[in-house]
Design an enzyme around this catalytic site. Structure first.
Site, PDB file in Angstrom:
ATOM      1  N   GLU A 173     -67.448 -47.674  19.421  1.00  0.00           N
ATOM      2  CA  GLU A 173     -67.163 -48.300  21.246  1.00  0.00           C
ATOM      3  C   GLU A 173     -68.397 -46.574  21.740  1.00  0.00           C
ATOM      4  O   GLU A 173     -68.351 -45.032  20.612  1.00  0.00           O
ATOM      5  CB  GLU A 173     -65.922 -48.272  21.603  1.00  0.00           C
ATOM      6  CG  GLU A 173     -64.860 -46.461  21.089  1.00  0.00           C
ATOM      7  CD  GLU A 173     -63.947 -46.492  22.225  1.00  0.00           C
ATOM      8  OE1 GLU A 173     -64.143 -45.976  23.601  1.00  0.00           O
ATOM      9  OE2 GLU A 173     -63.108 -45.744  21.846  1.00  0.00           O
ATOM     10  N   LYS A 207     -51.899 -41.522  21.007  1.00  0.00           N
ATOM     11  CA  LYS A 207     -51.484 -40.572  21.688  1.00  0.00           C
ATOM     12  C   LYS A 207     -49.934 -40.978  22.704  1.00  0.00           C
ATOM     13  O   LYS A 207     -49.632 -41.979  23.326  1.00  0.00           O
ATOM     14  CB  LYS A 207     -52.261 -40.540  22.986  1.00  0.00           C
ATOM     15  CG  LYS A 207     -53.882 -39.924  21.870  1.00  0.00           C
ATOM     16  CD  LYS A 207     -54.641 -38.214  22.675  1.00  0.00           C
ATOM     17  CE  LYS A 207     -55.830 -38.395  22.499  1.00  0.00           C
ATOM     18  NZ  LYS A 207     -56.848 -39.185  22.750  1.00  0.00           N
TER      19      LYS A 207
END
Ligand code: PSU
Ligand code: MN
Length: 312
Positions: A26, A160
């Site tokens: 990406e 995260k």
């Protein structure tokens, strides 16, 4: 209606045509995930890791309105250096094309374009998910709904704890996305190897993972797969250190009223600043680690698909 074909670099086009191993990457991680010049150095290093492991890297982005799969070094550099490049998820691609602008593609947009190009495996750092407080804000990343509709296997280091990890796992379950932890029983939390939440499945080799991929697609499920690869022990951060930093960044975003597509880039940048670069170092190492696993998977998957074809 016929689907669009993105512009493939010569090398990527040749690899796909011959059924060779290719790994998609990406570009929002370059435009919004890391500061310059670490973003460019990391993008180049990650491509090198994929080559070392026997696959061809295909970094995906929108360049002046063109959907590109496989970037030249000069194109990577321009994306990494230019300020104010747009962050595009899948829904933003058509308008970016009409406007002729450049954009970093998120996990959602990258999956969509990889699938159109015929690439099955994609490596990144972390995927988006359900944000903390989503019961108020409804902030759930389009990455999760894309995983529910696009057949790409995404290799990440978990998510995260800027996100609500429990809700993210629930949402993936609703979207019928298999979550496979590599070599561990626990779903990893990006900077740390453990999150306190069990992964649904554990597999211990790239060969087993790609067998599961082939079977999953053979069942006509139509969804992607999330492969969670824990950060290497030596690069992992201490939970007490990074959890405090993340909590501070989340509180600051809330106080400033930051939301929608700006939220994730704001949190990533603030965590990097507040941790004095410690989080960036860990981030770079885990992306390289994911690239290596994705490349090994791509090599095994190419062999598996060729063998399946020969038998049919
Ligand atoms: N999480 C990270 N690093 C990243 C991103 C998320 O740890 O670089 C980026 C990815 O491109 C991901 C996107 O697809 O942020 C998700 O943004 P949002 O939460 O706005 O959907
Ligand atoms: Mn969001």
């Amino acid at each position: 209606m016929t689907l669009l074909k993105p512009e493939l670099s010569r090398e990527v086009a040749d690899a796909i045509a011959s059924g060779g191993p290719v790994v998609a990457l990406e570009s929002t991680i370059i435009t919004h995930g890391m500061p310059y010049p670490a973003n460019l150095e990391t993008a180049l290093a990650v491509e090198a890791v994929i080559r070392e492991n026997g696959a061809i890297p295909a970094t995906i982005a929108v360049v002046n309105g063109a959907l590109k799969v496989g970037l030249e070094p000069a194109e990577l550099e321009a994306l990494a250096k230019t300020k104010g490049v747009v962050k595009a998820s899948g829904r933003d691609l058509a308008v970016a094309m009409v406007r002729g602008i450049s954009a970093g593609t998120t996990v959602s947009a990258t999956m969509l374009l990889a699938d159109l190009a015929g690439i099955d495996i994609f490596a990144t750092g972390g995927v988006g998910g359900v944000h903390r407080g989503a019961e108020q804000t409804f902030d759930i990343s389009a990455d999760l709904t894309e995983l529910g509709r696009t057949k790409t296997a995404v290799v990440c280091a978990g998510v995260k704890s800027i996100l609500d990890i429990a809700k993210t796992l629930e949402y993936l379950e609703t979207q019928r996305v298999p979550v496979i932890a590599y070599g561990t029983d626990e779903f990893p939390a990006f900077f740390t190897r453990r999150s306190g939440f069990a992964a649904d499945h554990r597999l211990d080799t790239p060969e087993e993972i790609v067998k599961a991929m082939l079977l999953h697609h053979g069942l006509g499920t139509g969804t992607g797969l999330l492969i969670a690869n824990p950060i290497p022990e030596a690069s992992a951060l201490a939970p007490e250190f990074i959890d405090g930093t993340i909590a501070d960044a989340v509180a600051e975003a809330e106080a400033k009223g930051i939301g929608r597509k700006e939220l994730t880039p704001f949190l990533l940048a603030r965590i990097n600043e507040l941790s004095r670069g410690e989080s960036l170092k860990a981030n770079i190492e885990l992306v390289k680690n994911n690239a290596a696993l994705a490349a090994k998977m791509a090599v095994a998957y190419a062999a598996l698909k060729k063998a399946a074809k020969a038998h049919s």
